[in-house]
Design a protein around this motif. Sequence first.
Motif, PDB file in Angstrom:
ATOM      1  N   VAL A 255      61.244  20.545  65.123  1.00 33.52           N
ATOM      2  CA  VAL A 255      62.677  20.345  65.370  1.00 33.52           C
ATOM      3  C   VAL A 255      62.794  19.930  66.834  1.00 33.52           C
ATOM      4  O   VAL A 255      62.340  20.650  67.724  1.00 33.52           O
ATOM      5  CB  VAL A 255      63.458  21.667  65.155  1.00 33.52           C
ATOM      6  CG1 VAL A 255      64.908  21.513  65.588  1.00 33.52           C
ATOM      7  CG2 VAL A 255      63.359  22.116  63.710  1.00 33.52           C
ATOM      8  N   ASN A 256      63.356  18.755  67.086  1.00 34.31           N
ATOM      9  CA  ASN A 256      63.465  18.274  68.466  1.00 34.31           C
ATOM     10  C   ASN A 256      64.882  18.438  68.996  1.00 34.31           C
ATOM     11  O   ASN A 256      65.841  17.955  68.387  1.00 34.31           O
ATOM     12  CB  ASN A 256      63.074  16.794  68.536  1.00 34.31           C
ATOM     13  CG  ASN A 256      61.573  16.609  68.371  1.00 34.31           C
ATOM     14  OD1 ASN A 256      60.775  17.117  69.168  1.00 34.31           O
ATOM     15  ND2 ASN A 256      61.174  15.908  67.313  1.00 34.31           N
ATOM     16  N   ALA A 273      66.458  30.365  73.949  1.00 34.93           N
ATOM     17  CA  ALA A 273      66.710  30.410  72.501  1.00 34.93           C
ATOM     18  C   ALA A 273      65.576  29.752  71.705  1.00 34.93           C
ATOM     19  O   ALA A 273      65.239  30.225  70.616  1.00 34.93           O
ATOM     20  CB  ALA A 273      68.048  29.749  72.186  1.00 34.93           C
ATOM     21  N   VAL A 274      64.991  28.676  72.255  1.00 35.29           N
ATOM     22  CA  VAL A 274      63.944  28.003  71.468  1.00 35.29           C
ATOM     23  C   VAL A 274      62.676  28.848  71.359  1.00 35.29           C
ATOM     24  O   VAL A 274      61.807  28.550  70.548  1.00 35.29           O
ATOM     25  CB  VAL A 274      63.592  26.584  71.993  1.00 35.29           C
ATOM     26  CG1 VAL A 274      64.775  25.649  71.888  1.00 35.29           C
ATOM     27  CG2 VAL A 274      63.056  26.611  73.410  1.00 35.29           C
ATOM     28  N   SER A 275      62.559  29.890  72.181  1.00 36.42           N
ATOM     29  CA  SER A 275      61.388  30.767  72.021  1.00 36.42           C
ATOM     30  C   SER A 275      61.730  32.024  71.226  1.00 36.42           C
ATOM     31  O   SER A 275      60.897  32.930  71.112  1.00 36.42           O
ATOM     32  CB  SER A 275      60.786  31.176  73.364  1.00 36.42           C
ATOM     33  OG  SER A 275      61.338  30.516  74.404  1.00 36.42           O
ATOM     34  N   ASP A 276      62.923  32.106  70.686  1.00 37.18           N
ATOM     35  CA  ASP A 276      63.324  33.264  69.880  1.00 37.18           C
ATOM     36  C   ASP A 276      62.523  33.264  68.565  1.00 37.18           C
ATOM     37  O   ASP A 276      62.628  32.312  67.775  1.00 37.18           O
ATOM     38  CB  ASP A 276      64.837  33.131  69.612  1.00 37.18           C
ATOM     39  CG  ASP A 276      65.391  34.295  68.806  1.00 37.18           C
ATOM     40  OD1 ASP A 276      64.612  34.906  68.052  1.00 37.18           O
ATOM     41  OD2 ASP A 276      66.593  34.569  68.927  1.00 37.18           O
ATOM     42  N   ASN A 292      60.867  22.098  69.473  1.00 39.34           N
ATOM     43  CA  ASN A 292      60.418  21.399  70.674  1.00 39.34           C
ATOM     44  C   ASN A 292      61.627  21.034  71.534  1.00 39.34           C
ATOM     45  O   ASN A 292      62.595  20.462  71.053  1.00 39.34           O
ATOM     46  CB  ASN A 292      59.673  20.118  70.259  1.00 39.34           C
ATOM     47  CG  ASN A 292      59.182  19.326  71.453  1.00 39.34           C
ATOM     48  OD1 ASN A 292      58.624  19.887  72.393  1.00 39.34           O
ATOM     49  ND2 ASN A 292      59.393  18.020  71.427  1.00 39.34           N
ATOM     50  N   LEU A 293      61.540  21.378  72.810  1.00 34.00           N
ATOM     51  CA  LEU A 293      62.640  21.096  73.737  1.00 34.00           C
ATOM     52  C   LEU A 293      62.168  20.087  74.780  1.00 34.00           C
ATOM     53  O   LEU A 293      61.070  20.225  75.326  1.00 34.00           O
ATOM     54  CB  LEU A 293      63.066  22.400  74.425  1.00 34.00           C
ATOM     55  CG  LEU A 293      64.264  22.331  75.354  1.00 34.00           C
ATOM     56  CD1 LEU A 293      65.541  22.015  74.585  1.00 34.00           C
ATOM     57  CD2 LEU A 293      64.434  23.661  76.099  1.00 34.00           C
ATOM     58  N   ALA A 294      62.988  19.079  75.037  1.00 31.45           N
ATOM     59  CA  ALA A 294      62.656  18.119  76.101  1.00 31.45           C
ATOM     60  C   ALA A 294      63.924  17.773  76.866  1.00 31.45           C
ATOM     61  O   ALA A 294      65.035  17.908  76.345  1.00 31.45           O
ATOM     62  CB  ALA A 294      62.023  16.861  75.503  1.00 31.45           C
ATOM     63  N   GLY A 295      63.746  17.324  78.095  1.00 36.25           N
ATOM     64  CA  GLY A 295      64.887  17.068  78.965  1.00 36.25           C
ATOM     65  C   GLY A 295      65.168  15.592  79.155  1.00 36.25           C
ATOM     66  O   GLY A 295      64.298  14.737  78.949  1.00 36.25           O
ATOM     67  N   LEU A 296      66.406  15.317  79.542  1.00 29.84           N
ATOM     68  CA  LEU A 296      66.828  13.966  79.916  1.00 29.84           C
ATOM     69  C   LEU A 296      67.572  14.078  81.248  1.00 29.84           C
ATOM     70  O   LEU A 296      68.223  15.095  81.524  1.00 29.84           O
ATOM     71  CB  LEU A 296      67.785  13.393  78.874  1.00 29.84           C
ATOM     72  CG  LEU A 296      67.194  13.031  77.499  1.00 29.84           C
ATOM     73  CD1 LEU A 296      68.313  12.812  76.495  1.00 29.84           C
ATOM     74  CD2 LEU A 296      66.322  11.787  77.583  1.00 29.84           C
TER      75      LEU A 296
END
Length: 625
Positions: A255-256, A273-276, A292-296
């Motif tokens: 999930v991105n 939250a994404v590590s919950d 998966n979390l990424a920045g802009l």
Amino acid sequence: MAAVKKTIEEKSIWDDARQMLRKAERDGVETAWDRLEQQTPHCTFCESGLSCRNCTMGPCRISKKAPLGVCGADGDVIVARNFGRFVAGGSAGHSDHGRDCIEALHDVAHGLTRDYTIKDEAKLLRIAGELGIATEGRPLLEVAKDLSAEFYTNYSSLRKELSFSCRVPEKRKQIWRDLGITPRGVDREIAEMMHRTHMGCDNDAANTMLHSARTCLADGWAGSMIATEISDILFGTPSPRKSKVNLGVIKEDQVNILVHGHNPIVSEKIVEAVSDPELIALARSKGAAGINLAGLCCTGNELMMRRGIPMAGNHLMTELAIVTGAVELIVVDYQCIMPSLVTVGNCYHTKMVTTADKAKFTGAEHVKFETHNGAAQARKVVRMAIERFPLRNKARVEIPQGTVDLITGFSNESLLAAMGGTLTPLIEAIKGGKVRGAVAIVGCNNPKYRQDHCNVNLARELIKKDILVLVTGCVTSATGKAGLLVPEAIEMAGPGLREICGSLGIPPVLHMGSCVDNARILQLAALLANELGVDISDLPLAGSSPEWYSEKAAAIGTYCVASGIYTHLGHPPNITGSELVTNLALEGLDTLLGACFGIEPDPFKAAELIDKRIRQKRKGLGLGE
Ligand code: SF4
Ligand code: MSK
């Protein structure tokens, strides 16, 4: 600058961008480059700053045939007024971000939230002490209460000087006093700019330009500086860490979620939250391998600096990231978020979530983040992303492969630590000519340029000349993708810089944060000047924003110049309709402030311009080459 129809090769220097531009064409997705073509040619009155809409006797356009507006305002006045309002907008953006940070600190201090805490206690105490707030033997939260109250006063009309004027070299402050541009309060200077530019107020172009400088100084030395310092206090002061950049950070089997905007108050809670484990299990139950979390853009910079979260890309990559077809959700706070992201998202299954009442987007879902509910709202957003995963059309997914490694996290604190707690090694390196100077390359992308061509080539040229480069904002992704943010990049540097950076184990291009974090660079410049007993304008420093687009970038450029730092821009703001204002920006300010703007679209020629300036400054300090 006229834009003509460009080939995909001409639109960007990057393979991942070009791959997605081709896919966008196939998928029928319109991007900023397409819309630029539709908008070209631009109105020449607006481009040169010679149109005025400040009252309904107009709008007026100044030409040889009609040299005065209905009220009698001439081209100089109109250009200066437009510039003043332009940079007031940029200063308001950074500073309102800073205000949100103060609110968070206030809420933590007063026990109004459990979702945020003080992560860097030592920094809180250090800054409180610097601003004259008693710290000895006091509970931490009492100090935090006083510090947030002190910061709030910087937005008022109660002060004659900003809190952080204590950091400004005395010679610089005297220049500001002599010119009557000592910044007093953020909101005051911005409101006064709006007042001055109302019909029938400040009708002296030079006077309006000086107030532009004052307004931007309030941004740099208060709004932005406060945002940076509180973000460090609440979320931790960055230290060097590894990360990655490119669209390849988006993962096909996960999930991105992309975070975009500027203020870490939202994105820091998304990181948690994404590590919950419960949410990860939910993602797995939907068939994803994880979240998966990424920045802009600058939210990406904030998360990368403090957490090492990878960066999908900069301003012009924001639409293209969605074109991968693999982004479930993009969550935004404010600034630099193209409204088109909603439309691009609708071409796929990507949901856009807004979080700030001051930045809603039609078609996006609004999940309001406040300090008392940040953690719960973040979990809600992540759950929404997970629910989108089964909707992904696998046949439309195409993710450019490959990522580039980088090192991030160069706060002033970590830089000082790398030098053994003192500026002496840097000063000695500058004196000895091994590091001939330092240049901050900051700012944006603009589809009028081949994406990142100027950002990257200017950085490459400067390090070859033994000039240390500091980057923030969207130049981070650019230089990261070019392989300049790793220690191995010293091979591309001149011999002096190679030796110094090699001995410290740092890259020749240092990532110092987001747009508001240009305040770190101001502080570093002031520290160097104070250490040497000179003014900032005496130092071999420069700023540059080669591909800038935003009001904020213009505000940054103006506070740099007003702080004594020569600043290169790839193209001028909309001021060329007035010879008086243009000459003031390019020359006159040098006499008044010891620094001015330089304009040069070619990065190789820009490097020469900047190098010439650094040579002059070194000579002025009695330093050889
Ligand atoms: Fe025209 Fe003056 Fe009104 Fe501007 S303020 S629109 S120049 S009449
Ligand atoms: S995000 S202001 S495009 S740097 Fe700070 Fe990037 Fe420029 Fe926005």
